[in-house]
Scaffold this motif. Structure first.
Motif, short mmCIF file in Angstrom:
data_model
loop_
_atom_site.label_atom_id
_atom_site.label_comp_id
_atom_site.label_asym_id
_atom_site.label_seq_id
_atom_site.Cartn_x
_atom_site.Cartn_y
_atom_site.Cartn_z
N LEU A 123 -4.48 12.64 4.50
CA LEU A 123 -3.57 11.61 4.02
C LEU A 123 -4.19 10.26 4.39
O LEU A 123 -4.49 10.01 5.55
CB LEU A 123 -2.21 11.77 4.70
N VAL A 124 -4.40 9.38 3.40
CA VAL A 124 -4.97 8.06 3.68
C VAL A 124 -4.24 7.01 2.84
O VAL A 124 -3.68 7.32 1.79
CB VAL A 124 -6.48 8.01 3.35
N PRO A 125 -4.25 5.76 3.27
CA PRO A 125 -3.70 4.69 2.42
C PRO A 125 -4.55 4.54 1.17
O PRO A 125 -5.77 4.72 1.21
CB PRO A 125 -3.79 3.44 3.30
N LYS A 126 -3.93 4.18 0.09
CA LYS A 126 -4.67 4.02 -1.15
C LYS A 126 -5.74 2.93 -1.03
O LYS A 126 -6.81 3.03 -1.61
CB LYS A 126 -3.73 3.69 -2.31
N ASP A 134 0.85 -1.19 0.00
CA ASP A 134 0.00 0.00 0.00
C ASP A 134 0.88 1.24 0.00
O ASP A 134 2.11 1.14 0.16
CB ASP A 134 -0.91 -0.03 1.24
N ARG A 135 0.27 2.39 -0.17
CA ARG A 135 1.00 3.65 -0.06
C ARG A 135 0.00 4.75 0.27
O ARG A 135 -1.21 4.60 0.08
CB ARG A 135 1.75 3.97 -1.35
N PHE A 136 0.51 5.87 0.73
CA PHE A 136 -0.35 6.99 1.09
C PHE A 136 -0.61 7.88 -0.12
O PHE A 136 0.24 8.06 -0.98
CB PHE A 136 0.27 7.82 2.20
N GLN A 146 -10.97 11.75 6.57
CA GLN A 146 -11.70 11.90 5.32
C GLN A 146 -12.93 12.80 5.50
O GLN A 146 -13.22 13.66 4.67
CB GLN A 146 -12.11 10.53 4.79
N PHE A 204 -8.63 7.24 9.81
CA PHE A 204 -8.69 7.72 8.44
C PHE A 204 -10.11 8.14 8.06
O PHE A 204 -10.30 9.06 7.27
CB PHE A 204 -8.16 6.66 7.48
N THR A 242 7.68 8.63 -0.35
CA THR A 242 7.68 8.01 0.98
C THR A 242 7.77 6.49 0.79
O THR A 242 7.44 5.96 -0.28
CB THR A 242 6.41 8.35 1.78
N VAL A 288 5.97 11.69 5.65
CA VAL A 288 5.73 12.79 4.71
C VAL A 288 6.41 14.06 5.19
O VAL A 288 7.02 14.81 4.41
CB VAL A 288 4.22 13.02 4.52
N SER A 309 -4.04 9.71 13.36
CA SER A 309 -3.07 9.00 14.19
C SER A 309 -3.76 8.46 15.43
O SER A 309 -4.37 9.22 16.19
CB SER A 309 -1.91 9.93 14.60
#
Length: 321
Positions: free
Chosen positions: A243-246, A167-169, A232, A228, A273, A208, A199
């Protein structure tokens, strides 16, 4: 040399886990007096009192604390050795509750399909998702959960591990946000707006911010929220950037072509990142359990089915029309 009574090992494991004679007696189906006699035998064999009184309660001695995990592993290994290696699994009649420890993002994205497929294959199986306030192997070691799902932390060398997906942000803003008018978001444009950070522990900075610092830039953190979903929601109702995971974004807020929905816009971050490797983890005691092996395969299949492009690492499209 007198051979040790291995039945004492089971009693020792239960006593150390319960921390009381009464609790151990209940678990083993013994009377309190019989359990007290067993404790006396263990004290003689091990040369240590094991349980001592502290006020109105009993506490473990340092030697007992040191033995606790070893006794648990020894009993689990013995049970595995004495279990049939070719036990047949009848999924249509399997009646069992599996506890999965995962964050709410995983539950929201993968939970519905996982629950649906489990119900089709094994209708009497129940999936119980437990919260994950911190990274620790204790729930796995104590048998409180069947699977831990997330990023590998300090889990211990004995914990088994299987990668589910990478995954990625990505960044998200509300539709109509000034950043949606740009063909590509630069680092300078990214930090020109306020940010909301997700967090569980209330941390303000992360990878980041470290990458931005190398460019001499810094985000303005306007809010910190615990999830998250909350980040959102804040981004959708303000000009803040989240910022959220894809994986969290993909199946809830944008369609199958990677295009943002009517209320949200996603974009690639302007700094590099490290990626995120999401895995499932379990204790060795469950390694050869046929039902547990089926559960692990089901989780793997659902994750690969639900997020194949995450597994392959494709790029995110950002156009909004």
């Amino acid at each position: 040399m007198t051979e040790p009574d291995l039945n004492l090992l089971i009693a020792l494991d239960v006593l150390l886990a319960e921390g009381s004679v009464a609790g151990a007696a209940r678990r083993l189906g013994l009377s309190a007096s019989a359990m007290s006699r067993t404790l006396g035998r263990l004290r003689t064999v091990l040369g240590d009192p094991l349980l001592v009184r502290a006020g109105r309660h009993m506490v473990l001695t340092p030697h007992a604390e040191a033995l606790r995990e070893r006794a648990q592993h020894a009993v689990a290994e013995a049970c595995a050795i004495l279990s049939p290696s070719t036990a047949e699994l009848d999924l249509p009649t399997l009646a069992r509750t599996f506890t999965l420890r995962a964050n709410e993002g995983f539950v929201e994205v993968f939970g519905p399909l996982l629950i649906t497929q489990a119900a089709l294959i094994a209708p009497s199986v129940r999936l119980r998702f437990a919260p994950k306030p911190e990274k620790t192997s204790l729930p796995l070691r104590e048998g409180l959960v069947d699977l831990e799902i997330g990023v590998l932390g300090e889990m211990g060398p004995e914990i088994r591990l299987q990668m589910l997906f990478k995954d990625r942000f990505v960044g998200i803003v509300r539709k109509g946000h000034p950043l949606t008018l740009l063909p590509e978001v630069t680092a300078g444009q990214y930090v020109s707006f306020g940010h909301v950070v997700a967090s569980r522990r209330g941390r303000i900075s992360g990878p980041v911010d470290e990458a931005l610092a190398e460019l001499g830039l810094e985000r303005k953190i306007a809010a910190v929220v615990p999830s998250f979903s909350a980040a959102q929601a804040v981004a959708m109702a303000s000009d803040l950037v989240a910022l959220v995971p894809k994986s969290f974004l993909k199946y809830q807020y944008i369609d199958n072509d990677g295009v943002a929905s009517g209320t949200l816009y996603a974009f690639e971050l302007p700094v590099k990142t490290k990626g995120i490797t999401v895995s499932q983890m379990w204790h060795p005691r469950s390694e050869v359990d046929p039902a547990h092996r089926w559960l692990r395969q089901l989780v793997l299949s659902v994750c690969r089915q639900r997020a194949p492009e995450l597994h392959n690492g494709s790029a995110l499209k950002t156009q909004v029309r």
